[in-house]
Design a protein around this motif. Structure first.
Motif, PDB file in Angstrom:
ATOM      1  N   ILE A  31       0.756  -1.424   0.079  1.00 35.75           N
ATOM      2  CA  ILE A  31      -0.490   0.150   0.086  1.00 35.75           C
ATOM      3  C   ILE A  31       0.883   1.300   0.213  1.00 35.75           C
ATOM      4  O   ILE A  31       0.813   2.162  -0.956  1.00 35.75           O
ATOM      5  CB  ILE A  31      -0.833   0.301   1.326  1.00 35.75           C
ATOM      6  N   ALA A  32       2.161   1.419   1.377  1.00 33.13           N
ATOM      7  CA  ALA A  32       2.539   2.354   0.969  1.00 33.13           C
ATOM      8  C   ALA A  32       3.176   2.301  -0.326  1.00 33.13           C
ATOM      9  O   ALA A  32       3.461   3.738  -0.856  1.00 33.13           O
ATOM     10  CB  ALA A  32       3.454   2.391   1.602  1.00 33.13           C
ATOM     11  N   LEU A  38     -11.456  -9.034  10.198  1.00 31.23           N
ATOM     12  CA  LEU A  38     -11.042  -7.169  10.667  1.00 31.23           C
ATOM     13  C   LEU A  38      -9.257  -7.420  10.617  1.00 31.23           C
ATOM     14  O   LEU A  38      -8.954  -8.108  11.854  1.00 31.23           O
ATOM     15  CB  LEU A  38     -11.560  -7.162  12.355  1.00 31.23           C
ATOM     16  N   VAL A  39      -9.655  -6.484  11.070  1.00 33.90           N
ATOM     17  CA  VAL A  39      -8.314  -6.084  11.737  1.00 33.90           C
ATOM     18  C   VAL A  39      -8.230  -4.431  12.962  1.00 33.90           C
ATOM     19  O   VAL A  39      -8.881  -3.071  11.947  1.00 33.90           O
ATOM     20  CB  VAL A  39      -6.531  -5.671   9.798  1.00 33.90           C
ATOM     21  N   LEU A  40      -7.628  -4.769  13.220  1.00 32.12           N
ATOM     22  CA  LEU A  40      -7.963  -3.334  14.537  1.00 32.12           C
ATOM     23  C   LEU A  40      -5.573  -3.063  14.164  1.00 32.12           C
ATOM     24  O   LEU A  40      -4.855  -3.816  14.431  1.00 32.12           O
ATOM     25  CB  LEU A  40      -7.782  -3.708  15.450  1.00 32.12           C
ATOM     26  N   LEU A  41      -6.268  -1.290  13.482  1.00 36.36           N
ATOM     27  CA  LEU A  41      -4.700  -0.810  13.421  1.00 36.36           C
ATOM     28  C   LEU A  41      -4.171  -0.255  14.720  1.00 36.36           C
ATOM     29  O   LEU A  41      -5.122   0.379  15.241  1.00 36.36           O
ATOM     30  CB  LEU A  41      -4.757  -0.222  12.076  1.00 36.36           C
ATOM     31  N   THR A  42      -2.903  -0.168  14.860  1.00 37.79           N
ATOM     32  CA  THR A  42      -2.467   0.446  15.795  1.00 37.79           C
ATOM     33  C   THR A  42      -2.507   1.856  15.686  1.00 37.79           C
ATOM     34  O   THR A  42      -0.827   2.619  15.805  1.00 37.79           O
ATOM     35  CB  THR A  42      -0.816  -0.099  15.874  1.00 37.79           C
ATOM     36  N   ALA A  43      -3.729   2.607  15.247  1.00 39.06           N
ATOM     37  CA  ALA A  43      -3.826   4.157  14.654  1.00 39.06           C
ATOM     38  C   ALA A  43      -4.873   4.434  14.738  1.00 39.06           C
ATOM     39  O   ALA A  43      -5.381   3.869  14.641  1.00 39.06           O
ATOM     40  CB  ALA A  43      -2.876   3.764  13.111  1.00 39.06           C
ATOM     41  N   PRO A  44      -5.712   6.053  14.689  1.00 38.46           N
ATOM     42  CA  PRO A  44      -5.912   6.557  14.464  1.00 38.46           C
ATOM     43  C   PRO A  44      -6.910   6.712  12.972  1.00 38.46           C
ATOM     44  O   PRO A  44      -8.572   6.783  12.717  1.00 38.46           O
ATOM     45  CB  PRO A  44      -6.082   7.505  14.842  1.00 38.46           C
ATOM     46  N   SER A  45      -5.812   6.206  12.059  1.00 41.54           N
ATOM     47  CA  SER A  45      -6.490   6.134  10.485  1.00 41.54           C
ATOM     48  C   SER A  45      -5.667   5.069   9.706  1.00 41.54           C
ATOM     49  O   SER A  45      -4.780   4.668  10.092  1.00 41.54           O
ATOM     50  CB  SER A  45      -6.381   7.331  10.372  1.00 41.54           C
ATOM     51  N   TYR A  46      -6.659   5.057   8.575  1.00 40.13           N
ATOM     52  CA  TYR A  46      -5.454   3.361   7.646  1.00 40.13           C
ATOM     53  C   TYR A  46      -4.711   4.770   6.782  1.00 40.13           C
ATOM     54  O   TYR A  46      -3.686   4.297   6.364  1.00 40.13           O
ATOM     55  CB  TYR A  46      -7.204   3.172   6.720  1.00 40.13           C
ATOM     56  N   LEU A  47      -5.158   5.913   6.866  1.00 44.65           N
ATOM     57  CA  LEU A  47      -3.542   7.211   6.096  1.00 44.65           C
ATOM     58  C   LEU A  47      -2.253   6.651   6.477  1.00 44.65           C
ATOM     59  O   LEU A  47      -1.164   6.441   6.007  1.00 44.65           O
ATOM     60  CB  LEU A  47      -4.211   7.803   6.680  1.00 44.65           C
ATOM     61  N   LEU A  74       2.789   4.188  -7.384  1.00 45.56           N
ATOM     62  CA  LEU A  74       1.758   4.458  -8.023  1.00 45.56           C
ATOM     63  C   LEU A  74       0.910   5.361  -8.736  1.00 45.56           C
ATOM     64  O   LEU A  74      -0.141   5.084  -9.380  1.00 45.56           O
ATOM     65  CB  LEU A  74       0.997   3.185  -7.968  1.00 45.56           C
ATOM     66  N   GLY A  75       0.474   6.277  -8.131  1.00 46.19           N
ATOM     67  CA  GLY A  75      -0.570   7.542  -8.240  1.00 46.19           C
ATOM     68  C   GLY A  75      -1.534   7.709  -7.606  1.00 46.19           C
ATOM     69  O   GLY A  75      -2.697   8.121  -7.639  1.00 46.19           O
ATOM     70  N   MET A  76      -1.865   6.765  -6.137  1.00 41.99           N
ATOM     71  CA  MET A  76      -3.013   5.678  -6.058  1.00 41.99           C
ATOM     72  C   MET A  76      -3.310   6.589  -4.939  1.00 41.99           C
ATOM     73  O   MET A  76      -1.876   7.025  -4.416  1.00 41.99           O
ATOM     74  CB  MET A  76      -2.784   4.683  -5.664  1.00 41.99           C
ATOM     75  N   THR A  77      -4.475   6.874  -4.213  1.00 44.59           N
ATOM     76  CA  THR A  77      -4.876   8.177  -2.840  1.00 44.59           C
ATOM     77  C   THR A  77      -4.333   6.852  -2.100  1.00 44.59           C
ATOM     78  O   THR A  77      -4.705   5.603  -2.454  1.00 44.59           O
ATOM     79  CB  THR A  77      -6.206   8.538  -2.593  1.00 44.59           C
ATOM     80  N   PRO A  78      -4.122   6.785  -0.896  1.00 44.17           N
ATOM     81  CA  PRO A  78      -4.538   5.445   0.322  1.00 44.17           C
ATOM     82  C   PRO A  78      -5.979   5.242   0.658  1.00 44.17           C
ATOM     83  O   PRO A  78      -6.245   4.310   0.230  1.00 44.17           O
ATOM     84  CB  PRO A  78      -4.293   7.167   1.438  1.00 44.17           C
ATOM     85  N   ALA A  79      -6.646   5.760   0.137  1.00 41.37           N
ATOM     86  CA  ALA A  79      -8.416   5.198   0.717  1.00 41.37           C
ATOM     87  C   ALA A  79      -8.516   3.997  -1.132  1.00 41.37           C
ATOM     88  O   ALA A  79      -8.811   2.815  -0.735  1.00 41.37           O
ATOM     89  CB  ALA A  79      -9.425   6.378  -0.353  1.00 41.37           C
TER      90      ALA A  79
END
Ligand SMILES: [Zn+2]
Length: 377
Positions: free
Chosen positions: A309-310, A351-360, A316-321
């Protein structure tokens, strides 16, 4: 029936980020399925409760392209490439030799280790290909062992022509005895249509034989240059055409008018120092895009979807979304599955819980292990 409430979710992404993200959310899982999504202040009763503590929850990643049935290590090739040597498809034969020498137990243990590694980084569904056996017995055991790890098993006898084999005789074997032995364990057939691997005509023959046996088609194409194989994949109704690094406008037009997903594998470009594909062209044309790891010991030895994703966002020009969607629902579309890759009501509760407030943060914090917890149905 047991119900589990995942509560206090800071940001929940159930599917398309632009339409579905909600703050202060909760989700209820019953018998492995999502049965309720809503506001954290209005949750129904449940048997168990997981406190997400304000973290972000996303659907489990769907890795629609991996080559886990192998033995051996090719770190030396990676080192040489990084020092400037060019990538060629021929290195596959080294892995074939090591794979043939491995026991069933060693082959399975290696794949199990990689599946566990992928899962720890949020991949909850993996497609697994054969393709390092290239004899009837070695391909059969690859798909048979892979079937113990996933339902999305792909027969890739058409990976390369093995050393010392006659091309025509080998293609005859792939579409004949080898396909007969492998089809009962596989859902998909794939072929590596590239210079150094199989021609367009050979690829068509292999794919059509698999389709006639009831397998779905997938194609490796346009990794090293533009290729008519992209349009062949569309013509044959392939679920996915993978790599798509070099696409002509007519390839993009064909993909846009089809159900064939373009699967991008940017970890390959990273590991081979090749140019990256342009995801923006695909998105602008309305092509469905998936992101996958292509985990294999030669050209992309990673099981990390956050890394993919990174790269997709950076190169590749993709937005994070867009990248998140391609790594979840895009992967599911590439496997023609509607039960995974999203968290709508009725979906499999991966489901995946991220250690982060956002998928960004998946792209914003590259290389940081942000997958805190993985729940699977
Ligand atoms: Zn591949």
């Amino acid at each position: 029936m047991t119900t589990t409430l995942v509560d206090n979710i800071g940001l929940l992404v159930t599917h398309d980020v632009d339409r579905s993200q909600r703050n202060d959310a909760a989700i209820v899982v019953e018998d492995g399925l999502v049965v309720w999504v809503g506001d954290a202040r209005q949750t129904p009763d449940a048997d168990d409760r997981i406190d997400a503590a304000g973290r972000c929850v996303i659907p489990g990643f769907v890795d629609s392209h991996s080559h886990l049935m192998f033995a051996g290590d090719r770190a030396d090739e990676f080192e040489a490439r990084m020092a400037g040597r060019h990538y060629e498809a021929g290195g596959i034969r080294r892995t074939v030799s090591a794979t043939r020498q491995a026991s069933d137990g060693d082959l399975l243990a290696n794949a199990e280790r990689l599946v566990a590694e992928a899962r720890a980084q949020g991949i909850t569904t993996m497609e697994i290909k054969s393709g390092y056996g290239l004899t009837v017995a070695d391909e059969e055991r690859s798909v048979r062992l892979a079937r113990t790890l996933t339902e999305d098993v792909t027969f890739l006898g058409g990976h390369v022509v093995p050393e010392g084999s006659d091309r025509d005789e080998y293609v005859d074997l792939v579409v004949g005895e080898m396909l007969d032995a492998c089809a009962p364990h596989a859902k998909w057939i794939d072929v590596f249509c590239e210079v150094g691997a199989f021609t367009l005509d050979e690829s068509r023959r292999i794919l059509e034989a698999g389709i006639a046996k009831g397998l779905g088609a997938r194609v490796h194409a346009a990794q090293l240059g533009e290729s008519d194989a992209v349009r062949l994949a569309v013509e044959l109704g392939a679920a996915s055409v993978d790599h798509c690094t070099f696409l002509a406008d007519r390839d993009i037009d064909a993909l846009a008018g089809s159900d064939t997903v373009a699967t991008l594998l940017p970890a390959v470009e990273f590991c081979t120092k090749q140019p990256y594909p342009d995801a923006r062209r695909l998105a602008d044309a309305g092509v469905t895009v998936a992101l996958a790891t292509d985990c294999n010991p030669g050209s992309s030895f990673t099981t990390s979807m956050p890394f993919v994703i990174a790269l997709a966002v950076r190169e590749l020009g993709m937005t994070p979304a867009q990248a998140l969607r391609a790594a979840t629902e895009g992967g599911a579309r590439a496997l023609r599955r509607t039960d995974i890759g999203h968290l709508r009501i009725g979906a499999r509760a991966d489901l995946v819980l991220l250690t982060a407030p956002s998928y960004l943060h998946l792209a914003y914090r590259p290389g940081v292990p942000l997958v805190d917890r993985v729940l699977t149905a």
